[in-house]
Design a protein around this motif. Structure first.
Motif, PDB file in Angstrom:
ATOM      1  N   ILE A   7       0.725  -1.182  -0.085  1.00  0.00           N
ATOM      2  CA  ILE A   7      -0.105  -0.061  -0.013  1.00  0.00           C
ATOM      3  C   ILE A   7       1.075   1.153  -0.162  1.00  0.00           C
ATOM      4  N   GLU A   8       0.688   1.932  -1.022  1.00  0.00           N
ATOM      5  CA  GLU A   8       1.347   3.471  -1.011  1.00  0.00           C
ATOM      6  C   GLU A   8       0.295   4.417  -1.481  1.00  0.00           C
ATOM      7  N   LEU A   9       0.018   5.202  -0.380  1.00  0.00           N
ATOM      8  CA  LEU A   9      -1.157   6.172  -0.551  1.00  0.00           C
ATOM      9  C   LEU A   9      -0.346   7.383  -1.095  1.00  0.00           C
ATOM     10  N   SER A  10      -1.246   8.074  -1.924  1.00  0.00           N
ATOM     11  CA  SER A  10      -0.766   9.410  -2.582  1.00  0.00           C
ATOM     12  C   SER A  10      -1.097  10.532  -1.453  1.00  0.00           C
ATOM     13  N   GLN A  11      -0.703  11.873  -1.620  1.00  0.00           N
ATOM     14  CA  GLN A  11      -0.978  12.749  -0.565  1.00  0.00           C
ATOM     15  C   GLN A  11      -2.428  13.075  -0.505  1.00  0.00           C
ATOM     16  N   PRO A  12      -3.267  13.147  -1.784  1.00  0.00           N
ATOM     17  CA  PRO A  12      -5.004  13.590  -1.363  1.00  0.00           C
ATOM     18  C   PRO A  12      -5.414  12.345  -0.807  1.00  0.00           C
ATOM     19  N   GLU A  13      -4.978  10.965  -1.011  1.00  0.00           N
ATOM     20  CA  GLU A  13      -5.506  10.063  -0.317  1.00  0.00           C
ATOM     21  C   GLU A  13      -5.094   9.787   1.069  1.00  0.00           C
ATOM     22  N   ARG A  14      -4.091  10.578   1.402  1.00  0.00           N
ATOM     23  CA  ARG A  14      -3.726  10.237   3.000  1.00  0.00           C
ATOM     24  C   ARG A  14      -4.462  11.497   3.441  1.00  0.00           C
ATOM     25  N   ASP A  15      -4.720  12.692   2.931  1.00  0.00           N
ATOM     26  CA  ASP A  15      -5.512  13.650   3.326  1.00  0.00           C
ATOM     27  C   ASP A  15      -6.980  13.472   3.595  1.00  0.00           C
ATOM     28  N   GLN A  16      -7.553  12.753   2.572  1.00  0.00           N
ATOM     29  CA  GLN A  16      -8.918  12.130   2.630  1.00  0.00           C
ATOM     30  C   GLN A  16      -9.086  11.124   3.725  1.00  0.00           C
ATOM     31  N   LEU A  17      -8.065  10.432   4.083  1.00  0.00           N
ATOM     32  CA  LEU A  17      -8.267   9.352   5.173  1.00  0.00           C
ATOM     33  C   LEU A  17      -8.096  10.018   6.471  1.00  0.00           C
ATOM     34  N   ALA A  18      -7.346  11.177   6.853  1.00  0.00           N
ATOM     35  CA  ALA A  18      -6.993  11.868   7.735  1.00  0.00           C
ATOM     36  C   ALA A  18      -8.322  12.693   8.260  1.00  0.00           C
ATOM     37  N   ALA A  19      -8.943  13.190   6.973  1.00  0.00           N
ATOM     38  CA  ALA A  19     -10.360  13.871   7.366  1.00  0.00           C
ATOM     39  C   ALA A  19     -11.338  12.998   7.733  1.00  0.00           C
ATOM     40  N   LEU A  20     -11.469  11.752   6.928  1.00  0.00           N
ATOM     41  CA  LEU A  20     -12.353  10.749   7.629  1.00  0.00           C
ATOM     42  C   LEU A  20     -12.418  10.300   9.015  1.00  0.00           C
ATOM     43  N   SER A  22     -10.627  11.937  11.278  1.00  0.00           N
ATOM     44  CA  SER A  22     -10.728  13.098  12.582  1.00  0.00           C
ATOM     45  C   SER A  22     -12.122  13.558  12.794  1.00  0.00           C
ATOM     46  N   ALA A  23     -12.909  13.464  12.089  1.00  0.00           N
ATOM     47  CA  ALA A  23     -14.306  14.129  12.471  1.00  0.00           C
ATOM     48  C   ALA A  23     -15.293  13.372  11.697  1.00  0.00           C
ATOM     49  N   GLY A  24     -16.611  13.464  12.132  1.00  0.00           N
ATOM     50  CA  GLY A  24     -17.821  13.066  11.554  1.00  0.00           C
ATOM     51  C   GLY A  24     -18.297  11.622  11.914  1.00  0.00           C
ATOM     52  N   CYS A  25     -19.113  11.358  11.452  1.00  0.00           N
ATOM     53  CA  CYS A  25     -19.915  10.082  12.096  1.00  0.00           C
ATOM     54  C   CYS A  25     -20.070   9.310  10.785  1.00  0.00           C
ATOM     55  N   HIS A  26     -19.264   8.054  11.055  1.00  0.00           N
ATOM     56  CA  HIS A  26     -18.947   7.020   9.837  1.00  0.00           C
ATOM     57  C   HIS A  26     -19.298   5.687  10.421  1.00  0.00           C
ATOM     58  N   ARG A  27     -19.468   4.702   9.359  1.00  0.00           N
ATOM     59  CA  ARG A  27     -19.538   3.463   9.907  1.00  0.00           C
ATOM     60  C   ARG A  27     -18.268   2.748  10.570  1.00  0.00           C
ATOM     61  N   SER A  28     -18.359   2.023  11.337  1.00  0.00           N
ATOM     62  CA  SER A  28     -17.277   1.352  12.052  1.00  0.00           C
ATOM     63  C   SER A  28     -16.383   0.477  11.095  1.00  0.00           C
ATOM     64  N   ARG A  29     -16.955   0.033  10.209  1.00  0.00           N
ATOM     65  CA  ARG A  29     -16.203  -0.744   9.442  1.00  0.00           C
ATOM     66  C   ARG A  29     -15.239   0.261   8.280  1.00  0.00           C
ATOM     67  N   LYS A  30     -15.841   1.211   8.087  1.00  0.00           N
ATOM     68  CA  LYS A  30     -15.213   2.205   7.197  1.00  0.00           C
ATOM     69  C   LYS A  30     -14.054   2.700   7.722  1.00  0.00           C
ATOM     70  N   ILE A  31     -14.311   3.070   8.992  1.00  0.00           N
ATOM     71  CA  ILE A  31     -13.248   3.715   9.923  1.00  0.00           C
ATOM     72  C   ILE A  31     -11.962   2.389  10.304  1.00  0.00           C
ATOM     73  N   LYS A  32     -12.205   1.332  10.274  1.00  0.00           N
ATOM     74  CA  LYS A  32     -11.360   0.140  10.489  1.00  0.00           C
ATOM     75  C   LYS A  32     -10.375   0.081   9.149  1.00  0.00           C
ATOM     76  N   ARG A  33     -11.329   0.338   8.180  1.00  0.00           N
ATOM     77  CA  ARG A  33     -10.566   0.010   6.761  1.00  0.00           C
ATOM     78  C   ARG A  33      -9.504   1.277   6.331  1.00  0.00           C
ATOM     79  N   ALA A  34     -10.003   2.427   6.936  1.00  0.00           N
ATOM     80  CA  ALA A  34      -9.085   3.707   6.845  1.00  0.00           C
ATOM     81  C   ALA A  34      -8.024   3.475   7.629  1.00  0.00           C
ATOM     82  N   GLN A  35      -7.969   2.883   8.741  1.00  0.00           N
ATOM     83  CA  GLN A  35      -6.961   2.758   9.786  1.00  0.00           C
ATOM     84  C   GLN A  35      -5.810   1.689   9.412  1.00  0.00           C
ATOM     85  N   ILE A  36      -6.634   0.820   8.534  1.00  0.00           N
ATOM     86  CA  ILE A  36      -5.716  -0.319   8.172  1.00  0.00           C
ATOM     87  C   ILE A  36      -4.858   0.123   7.015  1.00  0.00           C
ATOM     88  N   LEU A  37      -5.376   0.957   6.066  1.00  0.00           N
ATOM     89  CA  LEU A  37      -4.785   1.632   5.052  1.00  0.00           C
ATOM     90  C   LEU A  37      -3.607   2.618   5.460  1.00  0.00           C
TER      91      LEU A  37
END
Length: 89
Positions: A7-20, A22-37
């Protein structure tokens, strides 16, 4: 065959995951996937990710595979599978 996905994230992908994450209400599965990446991008092994995030190796494998095959949005979304059918007799 044990396939390892890198896995090699681009800077925009890192920014998108950081935003996801850091804030908001999201499904726990989506958060776990973001943390994995994020952890995979930072170079942590699958074993360390599994122990730290309390997820299985297969969850890590599927998330990484979906990222490689279907980009960030594909990795974060729910898989479209066969819908469960409920039968009443």
């Amino acid at each position: 065959m044990n396939i390892k996905f890198h896995i090699e994230l681009s800077q925009p992908e890192r920014d998108q995951l950081a935003a996801l994450l850091s804030a908001g209400c999201h499904r726990s599965r989506k958060i776990k996937r973001a943390q994995i990446l994020v952890a995979a991008d930072e170079g942590f092994s699958d074993e360390v990710i599994a122990a730290t995030l309390n997820v299985s190796g297969s969850t890590i494998y599927r998330t990484k595979r979906r990222f490689v095959e279907a980009n960030l949005d594909g990795a974060l979304s729910e898989a479209r599978g066969v819908k469960a059918v409920s039968c009443h007799f």
